[in-house]
Design an enzyme around this catalytic site. Structure first.
Site, PDB file in Angstrom:
ATOM      1  N   LEU A   1       0.832  -1.195   0.000  1.00 16.99           N
ATOM      2  CA  LEU A   1       0.000   0.000   0.000  1.00 16.99           C
ATOM      3  C   LEU A   1       0.870   1.250   0.000  1.00 16.99           C
ATOM      4  O   LEU A   1       1.751   1.405   0.850  1.00 16.99           O
ATOM      5  CB  LEU A   1      -0.912   0.016   1.241  1.00 16.99           C
ATOM      6  CG  LEU A   1      -1.888  -1.160   1.380  1.00 16.99           C
ATOM      7  CD1 LEU A   1      -2.241  -1.376   2.841  1.00 16.99           C
ATOM      8  CD2 LEU A   1      -3.140  -0.917   0.565  1.00 16.99           C
ATOM      9  N   ASP A   2       0.650   2.122  -0.978  1.00 21.31           N
ATOM     10  CA  ASP A   2       1.288   3.426  -0.961  1.00 21.31           C
ATOM     11  C   ASP A   2       0.709   4.229   0.199  1.00 21.31           C
ATOM     12  O   ASP A   2      -0.455   4.023   0.569  1.00 21.31           O
ATOM     13  CB  ASP A   2       1.023   4.133  -2.289  1.00 21.31           C
ATOM     14  CG  ASP A   2       1.524   5.560  -2.296  1.00 21.31           C
ATOM     15  OD1 ASP A   2       2.704   5.771  -1.986  1.00 21.31           O
ATOM     16  OD2 ASP A   2       0.716   6.473  -2.593  1.00 21.31           O
ATOM     17  N   LYS A   3       1.517   5.146   0.768  1.00 19.35           N
ATOM     18  CA  LYS A   3       1.013   5.927   1.903  1.00 19.35           C
ATOM     19  C   LYS A   3       0.256   7.170   1.450  1.00 19.35           C
ATOM     20  O   LYS A   3      -0.967   7.266   1.627  1.00 19.35           O
ATOM     21  CB  LYS A   3       2.165   6.356   2.834  1.00 19.35           C
ATOM     22  CG  LYS A   3       1.678   7.163   4.062  1.00 19.35           C
ATOM     23  CD  LYS A   3       2.822   7.582   4.951  1.00 19.35           C
ATOM     24  CE  LYS A   3       3.609   8.747   4.351  1.00 19.35           C
ATOM     25  NZ  LYS A   3       2.820  10.019   4.344  1.00 19.35           N
ATOM     26  N   THR A   4       0.971   8.097   0.818  1.00 18.05           N
ATOM     27  CA  THR A   4       0.373   9.391   0.491  1.00 18.05           C
ATOM     28  C   THR A   4      -0.674   9.249  -0.602  1.00 18.05           C
ATOM     29  O   THR A   4      -0.389   8.802  -1.709  1.00 18.05           O
ATOM     30  CB  THR A   4       1.464  10.384   0.044  1.00 18.05           C
ATOM     31  OG1 THR A   4       2.462  10.446   1.062  1.00 18.05           O
ATOM     32  CG2 THR A   4       0.872  11.763  -0.170  1.00 18.05           C
TER      33      THR A   4
ATOM     34  N   ALA B   1      -1.470  -1.358  -4.229  1.00 11.51           N
ATOM     35  CA  ALA B   1      -2.494  -0.318  -4.316  1.00 11.51           C
ATOM     36  C   ALA B   1      -1.813   1.039  -4.252  1.00 11.51           C
ATOM     37  O   ALA B   1      -1.054   1.309  -3.318  1.00 11.51           O
ATOM     38  CB  ALA B   1      -3.514  -0.456  -3.179  1.00 11.51           C
TER      39      ALA B   1
END
Length: 823
Positions: A515-518, A715
């Site tokens: 999962l990407d954060k921003t 994602a």
């Protein structure tokens, strides 16, 4: 075969920015018999019908009472006058006569074809009434050079071929070689033409069933001889011709090619039954087989209509502002980007655009899957097909009708339906071996039975024919497409656009989801998460009001976060700031009531000797949480501290917990520094974090996991996520906030950016896989039981065809259960 911000004071970035909204609601396929109706469909689709007018396209829904009170104005009055135009627009959804192109019919009847000339040259194939014909046609055409795409619409019996005219002609010739009629269409049949053909086919099948029943009665009363015998034979032949002529044509063509498919199997079985004198059973077998095809075609149409029904969401007309300042209705196809449209309460938005005037609550469930209405006002984006529940909105169109979010959803899912899932391909391969093997077994029974089991030749032949009917793979072939299409439709209704059946099946195998954060786990924009007054005002001053006043004069993202975080419905007007300056490296400065204030970072204020121990301590605490700190100071000391951070999405923690329950390990991959990443990860419960990554580093992490034998999903929402998205086994992109390149790279789009849709997709995939294999076991298991009964002499042809039809009904209705699936 047939989301006003409150001033937060949270300890973590994931709980410091909440929104509350209040809304007020209220006032504010057919059978083979259809082959004989090609001319009827062609005439309806190519001649004498103006497709700028289609009826019944707008689903019924409740509208403000104003609609009823002005109903008489709906069909009268000067449309050049604004008042009259508004009355018409207010009543349009209530009218039974809604104009628009290619509008689908009600959910209870056949819909217009979802294909048009943009999909390629349209071919009408009356005998293409179930996935079996689709499979045969696909196999026959895919080897032709020059074909760019094939799109099937089984309920309308239409195939769109994207190729040159010469290649299209070659396709038509190959289709005819399969024993199928084919004709060119200028445009697809509308709903009424499909309804007429389907109704006629049903009456024809009903007549065939009556004749078959009559033949059986005559046989029981008078046997095979005399007048009763002749009458029974005539009725049996009539039943076979009415219900099975198309099957015979396809079967004989298949036998001529030595292609032992389902139609060849039924042709041999029915012909053999007539030859050995079992003509009542032959008639009933063919009629019941055609009935099974009709039911299966209806099931495919129902599954596909869950997507085709999206077409009815966008109105065919829009109330458009003209050059003379009047508002007039016009077809949405003629509305260009930049024009203004007006949407009244209770109406659906006709096109995508941006609100330029008005306020209202909009129900976006049909497009994004959001369960609660969303408040819209000036500057907000709105989507075609969504419902304006309150207030009048004036919207500037941003996309033409063919490029709206709704149109792209329909196109994406339509393309996905054309792709075959792994289980579908397995069943197709199995059927290609299974059916010839059944022929061989039946032949062996007929030839060797008298020698090995002391049967008479007539008994052996009858058992072989019963075996052919029992072994018909209809249920097996129909089980997978109905299930996959139902799964895709269920996902689309929840705002999950899956680009193919293969991706629907792949989701169940995920073991790790990166999962990407921003922008994915977080909102992707700074928000005020902490505010603290260090020095109480000695007079009427309000430090927060002064901070907000300074921030309003700056366009910096941190300033915008302070503006939003310090505002409230009861906020006083902004303070008058004089002698304002934005000094590089110093921050914002301005004068209020004779006192000069500064709003900036700790480094700048520290260099001026304004930072005391309390301020230093608070700044250190906030920075340890990965937050950006701004301070308000006068000429002597720091007065207040404000911390800004990119806050987590409200549903992110729940989504992460759901992934863990499903046995999927969440992994954060981010380019942000480790302190900010760990703060978000701790708040969400993510144990595995990789921070400070460049795009190629994210790609490397994905590949290393795959080399360990793990099935990895990704994602993300930004262009920097594209390499990792493309490399992952399965990729998700946020459809609302994601960049175009991220959306193109992803296999699945989450239209409402709700992270809970990720575990829902995995759960839906697992449910779909279970249903697929339930259907395969049901289909083969039932046939195995009746096969044993047939060889033991306890099964008749009637029992055989009822077993085949029963198996088909079981797998069809089991597959359609996915349309009612809930997470």
């Amino acid at each position: 075969m047939p989301g006003p911000a409150t001033a937060p004071a949270a300890a973590s970035p994931c709980a410091g920015h909440e929104h509350e909204h209040e809304h007020e609601h209220g006032t504010a396929c057919g059978s083979p018999c259809a082959e004989r109706h090609a001319a009827e469909l062609n005439q309806a689709s190519t001649g004498g019908h103006d497709h700028s007018h289609a009826h019944g396209s707008e689903p019924a829904h409740h509208h403000p009472s104003a609609c009823a009170s002005s109903a008489s104005a709906c069909h009268a009055g000067d449309t050049s006058r604004p008042a009259s135009s508004l009355q018409q627009a207010a009543c349009a959804p209530c009218c039974a006569h809604d104009h628009g192109p290619h509008a689908p019919s009600s959910p209870h009847g056949p819909a217009a074809s979802r294909l048009d000339s943009q999909d390629g040259q349209l071919l009408h194939i009356p005998g293409m009434d179930c996935p079996t014909e689709e499979l045969q046609i696909r196999a026959a055409l895919e080897s032709l050079p020059g074909i760019q795409g094939l799109s099937f619409d089984l309920p309308a019996r239409v195939l769109a071929v994207k190729a040159s005219p010469e290649t299209v002609q070659a396709c038509a010739q190959r289709i005819r070689q399969l024993g199928l009629d084919v004709s060119m269409l200028a445009q697809a049949p509308d709903a009424e033409a499909i309804r007429r053909a389907t109704r006629r086919a049903r009456w024809q099948l009903a007549a065939a069933l009556l004749l078959a029943a009559g033949a059986e009665l005559a046989h029981q009363l008078g046997g095979e001889a005399g007048a009763w015998g002749m009458a029974g034979l005539a009725m049996a032949l009539g039943a076979v011709l009415l219900s099975g002529l198309g099957v015979y044509r396809k079967g004989l063509a298949a036998l001529g090619r030595l292609d032992f498919n389902i139609h060849a199997l039924m042709t041999v079985a029915v012909t053999g039954a007539i030859v050995i004198g079992q003509w009542p059973e032959a008639a009933m077998v063919m009629a019941l087989y055609s009935l099974a095809e009709l039911i299966e075609a209806g099931a495919v149409a129902r599954a596909q209509s869950a997507i085709s029904g999206l077409l009815a969401l966008a109105p065919a007309q829009a109330l458009v502002r003209m050059d003379d300042e009047t508002w007039r209705p016009m077809p949405v196809d003629g509305v260009q980007p930049g024009q203004l449209v007006r949407v009244l309460p209770g109406e659906r938005l006709p096109l995508d655009g941006t609100v330029v005037d008005g306020r209202g609550a909009v129900d976006q469930a049909a497009v994004t899957g959001e369960s609660m209405p969303v408040d819209k006002s000036r500057g907000d984006e709105v989507f075609a097909g969504t419902i304006n529940l309150s207030g009048v909105l004036e919207v500037q169109v941003t996309r033409p009708a063919t490029d709206t979010v709704l149109a792209r959803i329909i196109h994406a899912v339509s393309e996905a339906q054309q792709q075959r899932a792994p289980t579908q391909r397995f069943v197709d391969r199995f059927a290609r071996v299974y059916t010839p093997a059944v022929f061989a077994l039946a032949l062996a029974v007929a030839v060797a039975g008298p020698w090995l089991a002391s049967w008479t030749w007539m008994q052996a032949a009858y058992k072989a024919l019963v075996l052919l009917v029992i072994a018909c793979p209809c249920a097996l072939v129909i089980s997978t497409p109905v299930t996959v299409v139902s799964g895709l439709a269920t996902a689309a209704r929840r705002g999950i656009i899956i680009k193919g059946g293969a991706f629907l099946e792949e989701a169940r195998r995920l073991q790790v989801l990166a999962l990407d954060k921003t922008g994915t786990l977080t909102q992707g924009r700074p928000s005020l998460v902490h505010q603290q007054v260090l020095v109480a005002p000695s007079g009427p001053q309000d430090w927060h009001a002064i901070t907000r006043g300074l921030a309003l004069l700056s366009s910096h993202p941190v300033s915008r976060a302070l503006q939003e975080g310090l505002s409230s419905p009861a906020s006083a007007p902004p303070l008058a700031i004089s002698d304002f300056a934005a000094v590089a490296g110093e921050g914002l400065q301005g004068q209020v009531d004779g006192t000069r204030y500064s709003l900036g970072q700790a480094r700048a204020l520290r260099s001026r000797g304004l930072m005391d121990a309390a301020a230093e301590q608070e700044v250190a605490r906030q920075e340890a949480l990965g937050r950006s700190v701004s301070l308000l100071a006068d000429g002597q000391r720091v007065l207040a501290v404000y911390a800004v951070a990119d806050t987590c999405r409200a549903e992110a923690a729940q989504a992460v917990a759901s992934l863990k329950r499903l046995g999927v390990r969440p992994l954060m991959l981010t380019g942000d520094h480790s302190q900010a990443a760990m703060t978000v990860a701790d708040a969400l419960g993510i144990e595995s974090v990789k921070a400070g990554l460049l795009p190629q580093d994210k790609l490397t992490e994905i590949r290393q996991l795959q080399q360990q034998g793990l099935v990895v999903g990704m994602a993300g929402d930004g262009a920097n996520d594209s390499p990792a998205l493309a490399s992952a086994n399965l990729s998700f992109s946020m459809g609302g906030t994601g960049t175009d390149i991220a959306k193109e790279s992803a296999d699945i789009l989450v239209m409402n950016d709700d992270l809970r849709r990720l575990p829902e997709t995995i759960a839906l995939s697992r449910a779909t896989h279970r249903v697929l294999w339930q259907n395969i076991v049901l289909a083969l298991g039932l046939k195995g039981v009746f096969l044993g009964l047939a060889l033991a002499g306890h099964a008749t042809m009637w029992m055989a065809v009822f077993a085949d039809m029963g198996a088909s009904l079981l797998v069809v209705f089991n597959g359609l259960r996915l349309l009612r699936w809930r997470a």
